[in-house]
Design an enzyme around this catalytic site. Sequence first.
Site: not given
Ligand code: ATP
Length: 335
Positions: A118, A203, A200
């Site tokens: 980040k 969002k 990965k």
């Molecule tokens: P950001 O993009 O803002 O970093 P993010 O999409 O990574 O957000 P988080 O809010 O950080 O999402 O994570 C919420 C939950 O979703 C966590 O338990 C994280 O491990 C899970 N998660 C996020 N992305 C994935 C993915 N691609 N596959 C499986 N689990 C995920």
Amino acid sequence: MEAAKEKRKSVLSGIQPTGTFTLGNYLGAVKNWAPLQDDYDCAYMIADLHSLTVRQEPAKLRRQILEAYAMLLASGVDPNKSIVFIQSHVKTHTELAWILSCYTQFGELSRMTQFKDKAQKHADNVNAGLFTYPSLMAADILLYQADLVPVGADQKQHLEITRDIANRFNGIYGNTFNIPDGLILKAGAKIMSLADPQKKMSKSDENPNACILLSDTPDTIIKKCKRAVTDSEAEVVYREGKDGINNLMTIYSVCTKKSFEEIEREFSGKGYGDFKMAVGEAVVAELKPIQDEFKRLMDSKDYLEDCYRKGAELATKISRRTMDKVNKKVGLIVG
Ligand code: ATP
Ligand code: LTN
């Protein structure tokens, strides 16, 4: 005499309201939260304070927090079974985060890959909150003496540092925190980007084709699946090096509960086109009930408000016990 009732184990997890949930958030984390409610005492929260580590537009963030809360309920998290709250409503989280940050080393925070990622992505805003993010996450978990923390694979390192902080604190002051375990499912723990299957699905990805959002229409979902990056072969098999197909097979498998072998048989002799269409349709079917319920809940704002107020009240009551214990242990005068 009645046998003493065994205390149920507890679960805590959270998700940031940084945007609309992706299929990755859902399959990797949130989908697994509802079934845990039958066997554990669960607390689930919207990690709004964590989302401030990246610059957010206030009006948009406010909307996203409510939407994220509604999405949890739409995904089967039941406020009558679990404590469902918004992190910033429960003041003990920042209170404990400060104390824990004094038991977290600069060196260990510097090793966090999420921080490094980040910091690189938001090079103009490498703020102190982004750096101390894991101390707040440790507070979220330890306040509730959680036994299990269901998250996606990317959060493993944050769970390890939580355990390290808890063990360090217990080592100095005696048993204060329960040491939590991660609950990382094998299937769906890491859903990859549809545009770049080595990254990965996230969002906050700027490429709209990279992720399926829980708010996408059936047409959009099918279009995104059809456009998903795969390889130049034509065989639907799960094999190293076929990242795009492996990812689509994972998605299809989690949505349909079919094993990889069954999927390989189902699509043997068929091309990627048929397979991608089937993946799209399976995702549409998986998300439809959640989308319908989400719409219904977003039309019931009073109900949502009632739920998050009650959630905050309960969470405050439970977490206060740990907080008082910690304040006492470190030598503060508990007022
Ligand atoms: P950001 O993009 O803002 O970093 P993010 O999409 O990574 O957000 P988080 O809010 O950080 O999402 O994570 C919420 C939950 O979703 C966590 O338990 C994280 O491990 C899970 N998660 C996020 N992305 C994935 C993915 N691609 N596959 C499986 N689990 C995920
Ligand atoms: N950092 C987590 C969100 C989160 C969380 C938590 C997860 C904040 N506090 C406590 C589990 C337990 C993430 O998913 N990025």
